[in-house]
Design an enzyme around this catalytic site. Structure first.
Site, PDB file in Angstrom:
ATOM      1  N   SER A  30       0.648  -1.413   0.058  1.00 19.93           N
ATOM      2  CA  SER A  30      -0.018   0.123   0.098  1.00 19.93           C
ATOM      3  C   SER A  30       0.708   1.249  -0.011  1.00 19.93           C
ATOM      4  CB  SER A  30      -1.059   0.051   1.164  1.00 19.93           C
ATOM      5  OG  SER A  30      -1.810  -0.820   0.906  1.00 19.93           O
ATOM      6  N   TYR A  72      -2.553  -1.813 -10.928  1.00 21.95           N
ATOM      7  CA  TYR A  72      -2.474  -1.601  -9.562  1.00 21.95           C
ATOM      8  C   TYR A  72      -1.774  -2.545  -8.942  1.00 21.95           C
ATOM      9  CZ  TYR A  72      -4.300  -1.498  -4.742  1.00 21.95           C
ATOM     10  OH  TYR A  72      -4.461  -1.235  -3.418  1.00 21.95           O
ATOM     11  N   TYR A 111      -4.265   3.096   7.525  1.00 16.32           N
ATOM     12  CA  TYR A 111      -5.704   2.262   7.644  1.00 16.32           C
ATOM     13  C   TYR A 111      -6.548   2.824   8.631  1.00 16.32           C
ATOM     14  CZ  TYR A 111      -2.621  -0.905   4.808  1.00 16.32           C
ATOM     15  OH  TYR A 111      -1.760  -1.419   3.740  1.00 16.32           O
ATOM     16  N   VAL A 137       0.982  -3.573   3.761  1.00 12.86           N
ATOM     17  CA  VAL A 137       1.110  -5.054   4.423  1.00 12.86           C
ATOM     18  C   VAL A 137       2.123  -5.892   4.227  1.00 12.86           C
ATOM     19  CG1 VAL A 137      -1.440  -5.170   4.720  1.00 12.86           C
ATOM     20  CG2 VAL A 137      -0.379  -5.927   2.672  1.00 12.86           C
TER      21      VAL A 137
END
Lengths: 307, 307, 307, 307
Positions: free
Chosen positions: D61, D186, D238, D256
């Protein structure tokens, strides 16, 4: 009875002009909102019709009854490990509830539920779309029933929301087969083009303790028939199941093609069709026809569920 | 029929020991989970009982049927401007849906819906709790029926969640009277102590086209009776309405006191009671009794909704 | 600096006429939308003002900063067992999230969070409203600050939604005191009438490592100050915390009375006030004043959070 | 400073053994939970490292910062028509909020938001994955950075949940390109393998008013840098953005894969990495390293956002 059906047809015609034809796929948007057909198929084998009862239309969500029946035949009560059987209280294509409940759809008559049911059939049959078309032909006794390729292609092109639901269930491990194959099978069944007569005859087994007259054999057990009728009563009319039970009181299933099939257990099935829908996705004129039908059924001494 | 009911009682007793007595208020937590009563009240006036059929218990949510019937009598169809009539798909005391839908509860059988219905009665009657007790007495023909003050006090003390729902509806302008008065009336009706016999007789009008035998008069119209039965079918068993329709197929309403009343339209009402509940808040043994009852009813030639 | 503030005031005045005065209680609906005040209180003790900087207005949600500071002083980090400190992503008065998260509010700057914080103060002080008024007076050095009884009465009369949240938390065991007393204390603090000058001075401790100049003493520790500023940054502007951080980049808290207080850590506090609000409940002109203020602060060599 | 970083490394090592390595894709599940690396890249060009600072890991991320920066460069503020910039308050892969808000993701740092941002890049560049790899190389000055094909294949195989989000946005018209191509791009960016040194250097432009030292040029404007930092502060960790702001007080983004990059505006960037994650998906040991770093930064006279 024939004149009675014709009278209902005449009175329901006054609702033409209300509601709007489904527009989410171009193939459906072109339907003529002025059409209205009614067909009644009695357990004794009589057929009564009025209006456009022979015109094939896209059965759409009425397919969910066929899919559920076939999956209960092949998988029995284990099916309920994959899908619930309680009303959802949410729009038929909602993802929020599906996510909150770990990918297990509320019931087999919301889209996600029907997709899981279809996944079971994809696991069970070699060529599922062909099998579904074949079953529709045998149940209705009409060997010319076809999957409408134009509707199928249009559904596929606009599959995003159903694909979202399918992938979400896949993420939760509730879909065994590939999303694309399951959706293709599901859309194929929804794209079956059947008339009011076809549907009234094909689903008459729900009124006849499971006996499918056109096939000349028992299609499902009486107990299963009652259970499918129960799910139609609590979940068959999208978000308006309660309203419909309150006003009409018959197990029924509608589709955005404008068709609605209702069951008078022990007596007959009725299918009404008119393309213009209300805000819940149920045909305005077909609903009204069923309302008139139910109102007059009781005084005739016909025993009706919930009436 | 008497021996048949006794046989059902004996078989349902095997489920004693399963489930748990409601514990959200102390007054209910002290109930004996070993009790099981059954009473059948036929339209012809016969009464068949088995087990603890004469023991008064807290009717709890079964009160919602009484409240709804009275509000439909006083306010007619305008009631539906305040409350919907579709299944909620959410726990019976959920606030999320109530908030999303601007303070209009999904149906009169979730708590918020019953509170709105009660608000209508508070507007209509001078001393609503006394009126409700009086109606319960007249419908059942038992002048000794009382509101259990200990249960009422306990409900009041633990009113927080219902108060939250009531204030939320008040915030949306869907409650005309003060929250405290409405809740007090609502809890009073839930705290009515009635036996299986009392309830089977009192609600027999739902099986008898609206005729209340103990009162010797028509209590509501046949059409209204059918509509109340329809709502019981789609919304009467908390989150398990679909399961119950699938397994039993009768209009029914349960309460966390352990009672369940079911209707066989045109024939009879049955009330079963046993305090231990399943995860949905429905009595385990009472449900089983109704399941056995329904299974054997069909072969006897009794016409049943959804069966 | 004085002329700079006056210039900002003049430019922000161009936004008068946009937005709408809060109307949820009558007492606020009567505010004059043409008012605009600005006050800057530096750590060195200077005060710069422009426009209606001396007019008291209802501080409303800015009170949440006071309530949080006092609760962290009395209860320390144990406070976070009762309330979270992450952004909510939902409207400030949403019940759905509160229900889903078992009655623990997301952060102390949504209504439910401030009500839980108030509950801690009700447990800690003999006469909480008086204590809060007293603290406001001592922090601002203005002994004439009052709770506006008219606003308080109006909040109380329209308490339904806050009462719903409070009862829901009570149902989950997250409120120790009676709902009515907690709400009364909460509304009292929101109903404090303070001017831009009062607020800029009173909250200057957040820019001054916890030192409250008007009190002549350290009010909270430097660490606590930084933490409160962090919560203001992530949760201070209702649903628009991210927008505000993106555009302005200062810890801030707004209220539906039209006031916004922002902190330049190590340097100064600024309070801007104008009653007309945007759709998120933040003052249009006050926000614009803070945006202009932040834009010009950077080139002046002032070190700014997030800039 | 070197010994200071080494000291932080030694103290943060005590947290090894806590948390769990991400297991949603096999390729990540095989990471060694005992690894811990730290790298600091100052605006002056110094580099300080400790532990496994040179080991490439999956940035996951953290890629969202790169994607956002590139999309703001190519599309400017019009990007915000497609994605919001406020905290979501929901898990990073929730569909409920996305559905309720008509397919517009809350911010660019939840998965759905990053997917929409990627869609913009797919529209802008001929070979988007290659372009992203190229930018990562130029920003970090490391020409050997690669997309990890094994991670990419694993992400693709387990794409169901992200596919659900992408199709849902497609259904709402918020995705211009085909879902498969957008997801592939992505996942490619998430699968970039970079070390702590690579990331600290590559993202140093966020501390240096937009100047990318390794490229020898201004990469984005100072204003844009501040805005990206603001979004990192409110949405970068997050569901724990508020907690992190409260405890650490620096703009940061975690992945992550176990990496976290934080920004000290005007001074330096720091990247810490250790694979074992807490319940929010943030590395336990890396978070602790950043907490220690922030605690000691303030007394050194370094001006810090929110501290």
């Amino acid at each position: 009875m024939q004149s009675w059906i014709e009278d209902i047809h005449a009175r329901a015609r006054t609702r033409l002009g209300q509601g709007r034809v489904a527009s989410y796929i171009p193939a459906l948007a072109q339907q003529d909102p002025e059409r209205l057909g009614i067909a009644v198929s009695t357990n004794a084998g009589e057929l009564y019709t009025a209006g456009d009862a022979e015109t094939p239309f896209s059965i759409q969500s009425i397919a969910k009854v066929l899919l559920l029946t076939l999956a209960l035949r092949t998988h029995g009560e284990t099916l309920w490990q994959r899908v619930g059987l309680n009303p959802s209280g949410m729009p038929f294509n909602s993802l929020a509830q599906l996510e909150a409940e770990q990918g297990k759809p509320r019931n087999p008559f919301i889209n996600a539920g029907a997709i899981v049911v279809t996944d079971r059939l994809v696991s069970a049959f070699a060529t599922p779309p062909k099998h579904l078309q074949d079953v529709a032909r045998r149940l209705s006794g009409n060997a010319s029933i076809l999957i409408d390729d134009r509707v199928l292609a249009s559904e596929w092109q606009h599959r995003s929301r159903n694909a979202a639901a399918a992938y979400l269930m896949k993420a939760f491990g509730n879909l065994d087969n590939e999303v694309d194959e399951v959706l293709h099978t599901y859309f194929s069944c929804c794209a079956l083009a059947m008339s009011c007569i076809d549907l009234a005859v094909a689903l008459n087994f729900l009124a006849a303790d499971g006996h499918a007259r056109a096939m000349g054999e028992r299609f499902v057990s009486p107990g299963l028939t009652r259970r499918i009728n129960a799910i139609m009563t609590t979940c068959g009319m999208y978000d308006a199941a309660g309203d419909f039970a309150y006003r009409v009181g018959l197990p029924a299933k509608s589709g955005v093609g404008g068709g609605i099939v209702a069951v008078v257990p022990g007596r007959m099935t009725i299918c009404a069709w008119s393309p213009a829908l209300d805000g819940n996705g149920n045909s305005v004129a077909a609903q009204h026809a069923l309302e008139l039908f139910a109102e007059e059924l009781a005084p005739l001494g016909v025993s009706m569920p919930l009436r």
